[in-house]
Design a protein around this motif. Sequence first.
Motif, PDB file in Angstrom:
ATOM      1  N   ASP A   1       0.820  -1.215   0.000  1.00 26.82           N
ATOM      2  CA  ASP A   1       0.000   0.000   0.000  1.00 26.82           C
ATOM      3  C   ASP A   1       0.854   1.266   0.000  1.00 26.82           C
ATOM      4  OD1 ASP A   1      -2.429  -1.351  -0.077  1.00 26.82           O
ATOM      5  OD2 ASP A   1      -2.558  -1.460   2.107  1.00 26.82           O
TER       6      ASP A   1
ATOM      7  N   VAL B   1       2.097   1.709  -3.588  1.00 27.28           N
ATOM      8  CA  VAL B   1       1.015   2.217  -4.433  1.00 27.28           C
ATOM      9  C   VAL B   1       0.842   3.716  -4.204  1.00 27.28           C
ATOM     10  CG1 VAL B   1      -1.483   2.126  -4.864  1.00 27.28           C
ATOM     11  CG2 VAL B   1      -0.165   0.003  -4.634  1.00 27.28           C
TER      12      VAL B   1
ATOM     13  N   SER C   1       1.348   7.001  -6.844  1.00 26.21           N
ATOM     14  CA  SER C   1       0.002   7.472  -7.195  1.00 26.21           C
ATOM     15  C   SER C   1       0.055   8.759  -8.016  1.00 26.21           C
ATOM     16  CB  SER C   1      -0.818   7.695  -5.925  1.00 26.21           C
ATOM     17  OG  SER C   1      -0.265   8.755  -5.169  1.00 26.21           O
TER      18      SER C   1
ATOM     19  N   SER D   1      -0.624   1.824 -14.333  1.00 23.26           N
ATOM     20  CA  SER D   1      -1.238   1.579 -13.024  1.00 23.26           C
ATOM     21  C   SER D   1      -0.254   0.895 -12.087  1.00 23.26           C
ATOM     22  CB  SER D   1      -2.490   0.712 -13.167  1.00 23.26           C
ATOM     23  OG  SER D   1      -2.149  -0.571 -13.640  1.00 23.26           O
ATOM     24  N   VAL D   2      -0.534   1.042 -10.793  1.00 27.79           N
ATOM     25  CA  VAL D   2       0.212   0.348  -9.743  1.00 27.79           C
ATOM     26  C   VAL D   2      -0.840  -0.213  -8.790  1.00 27.79           C
ATOM     27  CG1 VAL D   2       1.917   0.548  -7.906  1.00 27.79           C
ATOM     28  CG2 VAL D   2       2.110   1.989  -9.940  1.00 27.79           C
ATOM     29  N   THR D   3      -0.786  -1.516  -8.555  1.00 31.48           N
ATOM     30  CA  THR D   3      -1.809  -2.186  -7.759  1.00 31.48           C
ATOM     31  C   THR D   3      -1.161  -3.063  -6.699  1.00 31.48           C
ATOM     32  OG1 THR D   3      -3.153  -2.325  -9.763  1.00 31.48           O
ATOM     33  CG2 THR D   3      -3.850  -3.664  -7.913  1.00 31.48           C
ATOM     34  N   ALA D   4      -1.708  -3.007  -5.487  1.00 28.98           N
ATOM     35  CA  ALA D   4      -1.274  -3.914  -4.422  1.00 28.98           C
ATOM     36  C   ALA D   4      -2.007  -5.234  -4.598  1.00 28.98           C
ATOM     37  CB  ALA D   4      -1.571  -3.302  -3.060  1.00 28.98           C
TER      38      ALA D   4
ATOM     39  N   VAL E   1       3.405  -6.006  -5.465  1.00 27.37           N
ATOM     40  CA  VAL E   1       2.908  -4.841  -6.196  1.00 27.37           C
ATOM     41  C   VAL E   1       3.003  -5.145  -7.685  1.00 27.37           C
ATOM     42  CG1 VAL E   1       3.199  -2.369  -6.608  1.00 27.37           C
ATOM     43  CG2 VAL E   1       3.827  -3.338  -4.394  1.00 27.37           C
TER      44      VAL E   1
ATOM     45  N   PHE F   1       3.108  -3.430 -11.320  1.00 27.24           N
ATOM     46  CA  PHE F   1       3.303  -2.221 -12.112  1.00 27.24           C
ATOM     47  C   PHE F   1       2.916  -2.543 -13.545  1.00 27.24           C
ATOM     48  CE2 PHE F   1       6.107  -1.534  -8.570  1.00 27.24           C
ATOM     49  CZ  PHE F   1       6.108  -0.153  -8.388  1.00 27.24           C
TER      50      PHE F   1
END
Length: 95
Positions: A18, A21, A25, A48-51, A57, A59
């Motif tokens: 988190d 991310v 952001s 995008s970047v998502t946990a 993570v 990317f």
Amino acid sequence: MTLRDGVKFHNGETLTADYVVFTFSPERLTGETAPLPYGRSYFGGLESVTAIDALTVRFVTKNADPPVRWSWPTRMCWSTTPPIQCWPTSVSVRP
């Protein structure tokens, strides 16, 4: 990307996906009011970047960018600290 388990910030909090991310952001790097004026030129290729979980993570880039593993850690260092603090102990990313 898998984060190393057990990494702590200076205040004792544990590094999680988190935090990563948030760091990447749009409000911090590429958005209209981002505090980093050159963030778009450095990170504009980021889709995008998502946990995925606490230590993973994902990317996603807008286009293929194989050297991103090496260029983004350096850019992040420059964007958050004076460059002199980045060397010789720059961020390290391993496959």
